[in-house]
Scaffold this active site. Structure first.
Site, PDB file in Angstrom:
ATOM      1  N   HIS A  85      15.372 -20.571  11.607  1.00 16.62           N
ATOM      2  CA  HIS A  85      16.010 -19.317  11.850  1.00 16.62           C
ATOM      3  C   HIS A  85      17.432 -19.875  11.005  1.00 16.62           C
ATOM      4  O   HIS A  85      18.021 -18.675  10.169  1.00 16.62           O
ATOM      5  CB  HIS A  85      15.619 -18.852  13.010  1.00 16.62           C
ATOM      6  CG  HIS A  85      14.576 -18.397  13.802  1.00 16.62           C
ATOM      7  ND1 HIS A  85      14.310 -18.340  15.120  1.00 16.62           N
ATOM      8  CD2 HIS A  85      13.449 -18.657  12.333  1.00 16.62           C
ATOM      9  CE1 HIS A  85      12.993 -17.645  14.727  1.00 16.62           C
ATOM     10  NE2 HIS A  85      12.190 -17.364  13.661  1.00 16.62           N
ATOM     11  N   TYR A  95      16.272  -9.565  16.515  1.00 17.15           N
ATOM     12  CA  TYR A  95      15.052  -9.938  17.620  1.00 17.15           C
ATOM     13  C   TYR A  95      14.459  -7.814  18.151  1.00 17.15           C
ATOM     14  O   TYR A  95      13.738  -8.349  18.334  1.00 17.15           O
ATOM     15  CB  TYR A  95      15.912 -10.615  18.297  1.00 17.15           C
ATOM     16  CG  TYR A  95      15.424 -12.175  18.294  1.00 17.15           C
ATOM     17  CD1 TYR A  95      14.460 -13.339  18.452  1.00 17.15           C
ATOM     18  CD2 TYR A  95      16.579 -12.931  17.701  1.00 17.15           C
ATOM     19  CE1 TYR A  95      14.056 -14.589  18.243  1.00 17.15           C
ATOM     20  CE2 TYR A  95      16.956 -14.184  17.488  1.00 17.15           C
ATOM     21  CZ  TYR A  95      15.473 -15.226  17.517  1.00 17.15           C
ATOM     22  OH  TYR A  95      15.730 -16.240  17.110  1.00 17.15           O
ATOM     23  N   GLU A 137      19.734 -20.810  18.803  1.00 20.38           N
ATOM     24  CA  GLU A 137      20.366 -20.405  17.319  1.00 20.38           C
ATOM     25  C   GLU A 137      21.874 -20.222  16.841  1.00 20.38           C
ATOM     26  O   GLU A 137      22.478 -20.720  16.376  1.00 20.38           O
ATOM     27  CB  GLU A 137      20.290 -19.261  17.037  1.00 20.38           C
ATOM     28  CG  GLU A 137      18.702 -19.290  17.255  1.00 20.38           C
ATOM     29  CD  GLU A 137      17.777 -18.167  16.486  1.00 20.38           C
ATOM     30  OE1 GLU A 137      18.017 -17.441  16.145  1.00 20.38           O
ATOM     31  OE2 GLU A 137      16.241 -18.921  16.667  1.00 20.38           O
ATOM     32  N   TYR A 190      16.687 -31.066   6.591  1.00 19.74           N
ATOM     33  CA  TYR A 190      16.336 -30.527   4.836  1.00 19.74           C
ATOM     34  C   TYR A 190      17.583 -29.194   4.823  1.00 19.74           C
ATOM     35  O   TYR A 190      18.081 -29.498   5.513  1.00 19.74           O
ATOM     36  CB  TYR A 190      15.000 -29.979   4.748  1.00 19.74           C
ATOM     37  CG  TYR A 190      14.531 -28.953   6.281  1.00 19.74           C
ATOM     38  CD1 TYR A 190      15.680 -27.768   6.155  1.00 19.74           C
ATOM     39  CD2 TYR A 190      13.760 -28.903   8.002  1.00 19.74           C
ATOM     40  CE1 TYR A 190      15.263 -26.365   7.374  1.00 19.74           C
ATOM     41  CE2 TYR A 190      13.910 -28.554   8.278  1.00 19.74           C
ATOM     42  CZ  TYR A 190      14.355 -27.480   8.432  1.00 19.74           C
ATOM     43  OH  TYR A 190      14.646 -25.680   9.238  1.00 19.74           O
ATOM     44  N   TYR A 208      13.532 -27.183   1.577  1.00 13.00           N
ATOM     45  CA  TYR A 208      13.263 -28.935   1.332  1.00 13.00           C
ATOM     46  C   TYR A 208      14.364 -30.584   1.551  1.00 13.00           C
ATOM     47  O   TYR A 208      14.779 -30.236   1.573  1.00 13.00           O
ATOM     48  CB  TYR A 208      13.762 -29.113  -0.884  1.00 13.00           C
ATOM     49  CG  TYR A 208      13.025 -28.199  -1.331  1.00 13.00           C
ATOM     50  CD1 TYR A 208      11.727 -28.249  -1.841  1.00 13.00           C
ATOM     51  CD2 TYR A 208      13.804 -26.957  -1.759  1.00 13.00           C
ATOM     52  CE1 TYR A 208      11.131 -27.359  -2.565  1.00 13.00           C
ATOM     53  CE2 TYR A 208      13.204 -26.059  -2.515  1.00 13.00           C
ATOM     54  CZ  TYR A 208      12.360 -25.951  -3.184  1.00 13.00           C
ATOM     55  OH  TYR A 208      11.470 -25.580  -3.520  1.00 13.00           O
ATOM     56  N   SER A 209      13.342 -31.632   2.333  1.00 20.30           N
ATOM     57  CA  SER A 209      14.076 -32.841   2.847  1.00 20.30           C
ATOM     58  C   SER A 209      14.593 -33.010   1.971  1.00 20.30           C
ATOM     59  O   SER A 209      14.733 -33.238   0.109  1.00 20.30           O
ATOM     60  CB  SER A 209      12.843 -33.666   2.894  1.00 20.30           C
ATOM     61  OG  SER A 209      11.941 -32.833   4.253  1.00 20.30           O
ATOM     62  N   LEU A 279       6.812 -37.693   1.280  1.00 19.97           N
ATOM     63  CA  LEU A 279       7.510 -39.511   1.463  1.00 19.97           C
ATOM     64  C   LEU A 279       9.186 -38.976   1.452  1.00 19.97           C
ATOM     65  O   LEU A 279       9.618 -39.413   1.643  1.00 19.97           O
ATOM     66  CB  LEU A 279       7.474 -39.954   0.086  1.00 19.97           C
ATOM     67  CG  LEU A 279       8.063 -40.419  -1.399  1.00 19.97           C
ATOM     68  CD1 LEU A 279       7.933 -41.398  -2.061  1.00 19.97           C
ATOM     69  CD2 LEU A 279       7.714 -39.385  -1.863  1.00 19.97           C
ATOM     70  N   PHE A 397       6.547 -30.742   9.441  1.00 23.13           N
ATOM     71  CA  PHE A 397       5.024 -29.665   8.663  1.00 23.13           C
ATOM     72  C   PHE A 397       5.764 -29.189   7.411  1.00 23.13           C
ATOM     73  O   PHE A 397       7.387 -29.175   7.995  1.00 23.13           O
ATOM     74  CB  PHE A 397       5.113 -28.693   9.286  1.00 23.13           C
ATOM     75  CG  PHE A 397       4.298 -29.141  10.673  1.00 23.13           C
ATOM     76  CD1 PHE A 397       2.436 -29.706  10.331  1.00 23.13           C
ATOM     77  CD2 PHE A 397       3.817 -29.622  12.039  1.00 23.13           C
ATOM     78  CE1 PHE A 397       1.775 -29.360  11.167  1.00 23.13           C
ATOM     79  CE2 PHE A 397       3.748 -29.438  13.339  1.00 23.13           C
ATOM     80  CZ  PHE A 397       1.834 -29.781  12.506  1.00 23.13           C
ATOM     81  N   GLY A 399       6.654 -26.315   5.609  1.00 20.52           N
ATOM     82  CA  GLY A 399       6.353 -24.544   5.960  1.00 20.52           C
ATOM     83  C   GLY A 399       6.030 -25.015   7.540  1.00 20.52           C
ATOM     84  O   GLY A 399       6.499 -25.700   7.987  1.00 20.52           O
TER      85      GLY A 399
END
Length: 405
Positions: A85, A95, A137, A190, A208-209, A279, A397, A399
Site C-alpha cells: 500500500h 479506507y 502505513e 522491491y 519489481y524486485s 531469482l 509472491f 503479485g
C-alpha cells in the site's frame, strides 16, 4: 475495542466467507471502480482480470474474520500488505471508500442472510482493521520519506543502462534525475514503478524486485518480458519496458518496500531457491552476503526451462567461484541439445525433496524461495516434508499474495 458480541458475530460469518469470499470481493471491485474510476490508477488491471486480486482480498478478509479476537497474530500479513500500500500510494482517505463498498458487496451477495446486525458488526470490525493498517502505513510513509536519500510518493529516475540478461529478462539501471542520494534497501525488497503508456487511459503500477546490492548510487531491477499465452494476454507494462524504454528515458519510482528480507543477523547457512525471474531478489541476497563478507555458507538453486532464459547465470557463478563455502545448482525442465552437450545445468526436471537433500549440506539453515506459484507450492511442500521449521522458511509472491498450502 470490539465487543464480545461483535466478535462472536464476525466469527460466525467465517464459514460463509469461506464459501462466498471471492464472489463478495469480485462484486466489491466492480462497485468500487464503477463509483471511483480514479482508483484504477493504483490497482493492477491484469491481476483484476485474472482474478488474482479478488482471491487475495478474499483470503485477507477471511483471515481477519477468523482472527478478529487476536489481530496481532496476523500482523506479519498486515505489514506485507501495508508495504504494498505504501509503495502504491494508498492513503487513509481511501479506507472509508473501500469499507463502504465492501459492506455493500457483502449485503448484495449474501442477500437476506446479511442482517443489519451482521452488517453493523462488519462495519465495526472494518473500522478496527482499517485503523491497524493506517497506523502501520503511517509509520512506513514517514520512514520512506525521512531516511537518508528517501522521498515521498513517486520520484523521477533516469534509465542509465539497459542490459539484456537472457531471451526474456532485461536489467534496468536507474539513477535519480535530480542527482541526489537514494534510499538504501533490504536485500529482497522491491520498487514500485508507475508507467503511463501512450494511448491508455490509466496509469499502471508494477513492483519489481531489486537485483543489486544496497549502498550503490543506482538501483537495478531485472524484469521478465511477460509474453502472452493462450490463457492470458501480453504483460502490458513488461512488454512496454522491454520494447520502448531506452537509456535516457525517465520513470516514476517509489521508495523501496517489502517485508521479504534477508535475515542478516542469523549466522546459519543460507539456501536461496528460485524459479524463472524469481531469482532477482535471490541475486540481491547472494551479492549482499558476499559483499558483507559473512562466513555463512550459501547454496544457490535456480530452476529454469533452459539456458536461453536463465538470467544472471555468469554473475552468480563468478560470485560462487570466489567463495569456497558457496555452491550453485541449475535445474532445467526443457534443456536444449546445446545445454546437454555443454553440461550447462546439473539436473533435468523439477526440484524435489530427494534432490534438495542431496545438494543442501545442512537443513539447519535459513531457506528463501521465490518464483511462479506452482514452483513455490512445490518448494514449500518439499521443505515442509523435510520438517524445516516454519520460522526458517521465507518466500515472496510476485503479485497478490496467494496460498501455498
Amino acid at each position: 475495542m470490539l465487543s464480545q458480541s461483535t466478535i462472536a458475530i464476525i466469527k460466525s460469518t467465517v464459514p460463509v466467507l469461506e464459501i462466498h469470499g471471492v464472489a463478495i470481493t469480485k462484486r466489491f471491485y466492480e462497485m468500487l471502480f464503477e463509483n471511483h474510476p480514479e482508483l484504477l490508477h493504483i490497482f493492477n488491471h491484469a491481476n483484476q482480470k485474472q482474478g488474482k486480486q479478488q482471491t487475495a482480498l478474499a483470503n485477507a478478509v477471511y483471515a481477519a474474520a477468523a482472527n478478529i479476537d487476536k489481530l496481532e497474530s496476523i500482523l506479519p500479513v498486515v505489514k506485507g500488505i501495508a508495504h504494498k500500500h505504501r509503495s502504491l500510494g494508498v492513503k487513509p482517505e481511501h479506507y472509508p471508500i473501500v469499507g463502504q463498498h465492501l459492506l455493500a458487496a457483502i449485503k448484495e451477495v449474501l442477500g437476506d442472510a446479511a442482517t443489519d446486525e451482521i452488517i453493523q458488526a462488519w462495519a465495526d470490525a472494518y473500522g478496527v482493521i482499517a485503523s491497524v493498517f493506517i497506523d502501520v502505513e503511517k509509520e512506513m510513509y514517514v520512514d520512506a520519506a525521512t531516511q537518508n536519500g528517501g522521498w515521498e510518493g513517486f520520484r523521477l529516475f533516469k534509465v542509465k543502462r539497459k542490459v539484456i540478461e537472457s531471451e526474456v529478462i532485461t536489467s534496468f539501471y536507474l539513477v535519480p534525475e535530480d542527482g541526489g542520494p537514494i534510499a538504501t534497501f533490504e536485500p529482497g525488497q522491491y520498487l514500485s514503478m508507475k508507467i503511463d503508456i501512450p494511448g491508455e487511459e490509466h496509469s499502471h503500477i508494477r513492483q519489481y524486485s531489486l537485483s543489486s546490492i544496497p549502498g550503490l548510487p543506482f538501483y537495478r531491477v531485472s524484469i521478465k518480458r511477460e509474453d502472452g499465452m493462450s490463457d492470458r494476454p501480453d504483460g502490458r507494462v513488461s512488454v512496454y519496458l522491454h520494447k520502448t524504454i531506452q537509456p535516457g528515458d525517465v520513470l516514476h519510482i517509489s521508495a523501496p518496500a517489502g517485508d521479504f528480507k534477508l535475515h542478516q543477523n542469523d549466522s546459519r547457512p543460507v539456501v536461496l531457491i528460485s524459479g524463472g525471474v524469481g531469482l532477482t531478489p535471490m541475486v540481491s541476497m547472494l551479492r549482499t552476503l558476499a559483499d558483507t563478507k559473512t562466513n555463512r555458507a550459501v547454496t544457490f538453486i535456480h530452476a529454469a526451462q533452459h539456458s536461453g532464459v536463465h538470467a544472471l547465470k555468469a554473475e552468480v557463478e563468478e560470485l560462487v567461484s570466489q567463495h569456497p563455502d558457496y555452491s550453485a545448482h541449475w535445474i532445467y525442465n526443457k534443456p536444449s541439445d546445446e545445454d546437454r552437450e555443454s553440461k550447462a545445468f546439473h539436473k533435468e526436471g523439477y526440484i524435489d525433496l530427494p534432490w534438495l537433500r542431496e545438494i543442501v549440506p545442512v537443513k539447519d539453515a535459513k531457506f528463501y524461495f521465490c518464483g511462479p506459484l506452482p514452483f513455490m507450492k512445490t518448494v514449500n511442500k518439499a521443505l515442509k516434508d523435510w520438517e524445516i521449521p516454519s520460522e526458517d522458511i521465507h518466500f515472496e509472491f510476485f503479485g497478490p499474495a496467494g496460498a501455498l498450502d
